[in-house]
Write a protein that holds these residues in place. Structure first.
Motif, PDB file in Angstrom:
ATOM      1  N   MET A   1       6.569   2.093  16.524  1.00  0.00           N
ATOM      2  CA  MET A   1       5.746   1.195  15.675  1.00  0.00           C
ATOM      3  C   MET A   1       5.002   2.170  14.940  1.00  0.00           C
ATOM      4  O   MET A   1       4.623   3.144  15.457  1.00  0.00           O
ATOM      5  N   HIS A   2       4.804   1.637  13.828  1.00  0.00           N
ATOM      6  CA  HIS A   2       3.639   2.335  12.772  1.00  0.00           C
ATOM      7  C   HIS A   2       2.312   2.257  13.605  1.00  0.00           C
ATOM      8  O   HIS A   2       2.050   1.202  13.558  1.00  0.00           O
ATOM      9  N   ILE A  15      -4.389   0.711  -3.162  1.00  0.00           N
ATOM     10  CA  ILE A  15      -3.289  -0.302  -3.403  1.00  0.00           C
ATOM     11  C   ILE A  15      -2.587  -0.323  -1.940  1.00  0.00           C
ATOM     12  O   ILE A  15      -2.328  -1.594  -1.579  1.00  0.00           O
ATOM     13  N   PHE A  16      -2.340   0.648  -1.325  1.00  0.00           N
ATOM     14  CA  PHE A  16      -1.480   0.744   0.027  1.00  0.00           C
ATOM     15  C   PHE A  16      -2.620  -0.089   1.064  1.00  0.00           C
ATOM     16  O   PHE A  16      -2.072  -0.853   1.843  1.00  0.00           O
ATOM     17  N   LYS A  17      -3.772   0.359   0.931  1.00  0.00           N
ATOM     18  CA  LYS A  17      -4.761  -0.327   2.037  1.00  0.00           C
ATOM     19  C   LYS A  17      -4.995  -1.877   1.725  1.00  0.00           C
ATOM     20  O   LYS A  17      -4.735  -2.635   2.624  1.00  0.00           O
ATOM     21  N   ASN A  19      -2.655  -3.849   0.328  1.00  0.00           N
ATOM     22  CA  ASN A  19      -1.494  -4.653   0.613  1.00  0.00           C
ATOM     23  C   ASN A  19      -1.192  -4.663   2.205  1.00  0.00           C
ATOM     24  O   ASN A  19      -1.155  -5.758   2.528  1.00  0.00           O
ATOM     25  N   LEU A  20      -1.581  -3.600   3.019  1.00  0.00           N
ATOM     26  CA  LEU A  20      -1.678  -3.581   4.327  1.00  0.00           C
ATOM     27  C   LEU A  20      -2.503  -4.738   4.730  1.00  0.00           C
ATOM     28  O   LEU A  20      -2.006  -5.463   5.833  1.00  0.00           O
ATOM     29  N   SER A  23      -1.787  -8.513   4.606  1.00  0.00           N
ATOM     30  CA  SER A  23      -0.452  -8.833   5.048  1.00  0.00           C
ATOM     31  C   SER A  23      -0.645  -8.913   6.616  1.00  0.00           C
ATOM     32  O   SER A  23       0.179  -9.457   7.394  1.00  0.00           O
ATOM     33  N   ASN A 184       2.375 -14.280   1.825  1.00  0.00           N
ATOM     34  CA  ASN A 184       2.455 -12.852   2.572  1.00  0.00           C
ATOM     35  C   ASN A 184       1.592 -11.791   1.938  1.00  0.00           C
ATOM     36  O   ASN A 184       2.154 -11.393   0.893  1.00  0.00           O
TER      37      ASN A 184
ATOM     38  N   ASN B 164       8.156  -0.829  12.374  1.00  0.00           N
ATOM     39  CA  ASN B 164       8.619   0.259  11.425  1.00  0.00           C
ATOM     40  C   ASN B 164       9.618  -0.666  10.283  1.00  0.00           C
ATOM     41  O   ASN B 164       9.538  -0.534   9.166  1.00  0.00           O
ATOM     42  N   LEU B 167       7.289  -2.525   7.614  1.00  0.00           N
ATOM     43  CA  LEU B 167       6.401  -1.890   6.661  1.00  0.00           C
ATOM     44  C   LEU B 167       6.928  -1.451   5.393  1.00  0.00           C
ATOM     45  O   LEU B 167       7.841  -0.528   5.560  1.00  0.00           O
ATOM     46  N   GLN B 168       6.431  -1.808   4.218  1.00  0.00           N
ATOM     47  CA  GLN B 168       7.302  -1.381   2.979  1.00  0.00           C
ATOM     48  C   GLN B 168       6.503  -0.202   2.687  1.00  0.00           C
ATOM     49  O   GLN B 168       5.221   0.137   2.848  1.00  0.00           O
ATOM     50  N   GLU B 169       7.061   0.488   1.644  1.00  0.00           N
ATOM     51  CA  GLU B 169       6.286   1.591   1.119  1.00  0.00           C
ATOM     52  C   GLU B 169       5.091   1.505   0.026  1.00  0.00           C
ATOM     53  O   GLU B 169       4.278   2.194   0.128  1.00  0.00           O
ATOM     54  N   GLY B 171       2.985  -0.625   1.395  1.00  0.00           N
ATOM     55  CA  GLY B 171       1.761  -1.103   2.165  1.00  0.00           C
ATOM     56  C   GLY B 171       2.059  -2.582   2.842  1.00  0.00           C
ATOM     57  O   GLY B 171       1.510  -2.841   3.668  1.00  0.00           O
ATOM     58  N   LEU B 172       2.903  -3.215   2.022  1.00  0.00           N
ATOM     59  CA  LEU B 172       3.023  -4.672   2.617  1.00  0.00           C
ATOM     60  C   LEU B 172       3.792  -4.711   3.896  1.00  0.00           C
ATOM     61  O   LEU B 172       4.705  -4.008   4.140  1.00  0.00           O
ATOM     62  N   ILE B 173       2.967  -5.213   4.807  1.00  0.00           N
ATOM     63  CA  ILE B 173       4.004  -5.866   6.078  1.00  0.00           C
ATOM     64  C   ILE B 173       4.724  -7.005   5.708  1.00  0.00           C
ATOM     65  O   ILE B 173       4.281  -8.176   5.577  1.00  0.00           O
ATOM     66  N   ASN B 174       6.122  -6.908   5.724  1.00  0.00           N
ATOM     67  CA  ASN B 174       7.122  -7.941   5.140  1.00  0.00           C
ATOM     68  C   ASN B 174       7.224  -8.934   6.491  1.00  0.00           C
ATOM     69  O   ASN B 174       8.029  -8.528   7.142  1.00  0.00           O
TER      70      ASN B 174
END
Lengths: 209, 209
Positions: A1-2, A15-17, A19-20, A23, A184, B164, B167-169, B171-174
């Motif tokens: 897991m990440h 942006i990554f933050k 989005n993370l 979601s 999502n 893993n 997790l998209q590039e 940052g979105l958790i799909n």
């Protein structure tokens, strides 16, 4: 897991933050809030934080960051005291998402998309036409959350319209039957499919273990 | 469409009303909250009101009715200051739903279901093993909502574990990739499927109309 620690998250790119963290809480409701100003300017805006607060009286809430968009929705709610909640369905996902664009107050998102306002019932506030679930809401109170500068807006259902195909005999609105969306993160739309309806749970007999 | 006025809703039978009003807000997140008492009793309970409050610092909230279940979760959070949020996925829907049964405090739902506790990271609070998204949360504050006697519990993410594959590039958790559930009402579970990811919206050129 990440793995991300609290410090890892704080140090992520912007942006990554967003989005993370947008979601990571799970699927969110997908709603369009309809409102109108005292001058008659209509507004419709996508929200993903509508939450059940209680059934008696029927009460919902949503989260608003007062210093950011969508300010027009907030201003209209405070001016008029009423607004509408309308579910986003599969056919209007693009137009619903476009309402997140920042238009000036005198431009109605109803004019910039194919979403149509619908006036019916006791209150002069626009619903979104053809939405499978539509509610007129009365503003009750706003609760400030100091630790991260947001507000919980609390409102009670005045009118509830449900497409007949969705309403079960037990009162459940079977959202899957309306191809209603769930969000999502910030920009990703899903169409949930019914899996199973379970029953009220009672404890198992402990001496059977 | 079926129409309910505010008065119609107040006059509905209890079960019909709670089914209707719990399902009218749209799809809800499906989470298991893990906690532990100061005496070491673990607890896990289903919640459907986890909501994004902010990304910086990473903050989530959920709604609790203090005078009703799940009191054990609330008591544990106040005693220890930390708890976990774990996403419900397709394989564990029945066990997740069973955690809504009212067990005495000294009975752990981990013992009454096939859900397994997992201890890892910096904090001694149980995650749900194999959940595709797991978070350790620090209690920050509780905000009382007077109009209908509930509390908004505010907490910050201390640790975030993401499968893993999800997790998209960007940052979105799909969530769809983890067969993560969404709740419809009180007892109905859906598995949302990815439909489309859109982009940040900017206003259309108004003089093009």
């Amino acid at each position: 897991m990440h793995f991300f620690s609290h410090t890892d998250i704080l140090n992520l790119s912007k942006i990554f933050k967003i989005n993370l963290i947008n979601s990571c809480s799970g699927f969110k409701s997908a709603n369009l809030l309809g409102s109108i100003s005292k001058d008659g300017n209509t507004n419709v805006a996508v929200f993903s934080s509508i939450t059940h607060l209680g059934s008696n009286p029927p009460t919902l809430g949503f989260i608003l960051r007062p210093t950011t968009v969508p300010r027009n929705t907030y201003k209209n709610i405070k001016e008029i005291g009423y607004f509408t909640i309308n579910h986003i369905w599969e056919d209007v996902i693009e137009d619903a998402h476009h309402t997140s664009a920042k238009y000036p107050e005198d431009i109605s998102e109803f004019d910039m998309t194919n979403l149509e306002p619908e006036f019916k019932g006791k209150f002069k506030v626009p619903f979104v036409k053809n939405a499978p679930v539509q509610m007129n809401m009365k503003f009750i109170e706003e609760i400030y959350v100091p630790s991260n500068d947001v507000m919980l807006i609390v409102a009670q259902i005045q009118e509830l319209y449900v497409n007949n195909d969705l309403l079960q005999e037990d009162g459940l609105i079977n959202l899957s039957k309306g191809n209603i969306a769930a969000i999502n993160g910030l920009d990703t739309y899903t169409i949930p499919k019914f899996k199973k309806q379970l029953i009220y749970q009672r404890p198992k007999q402990i001496n059977n273990l």
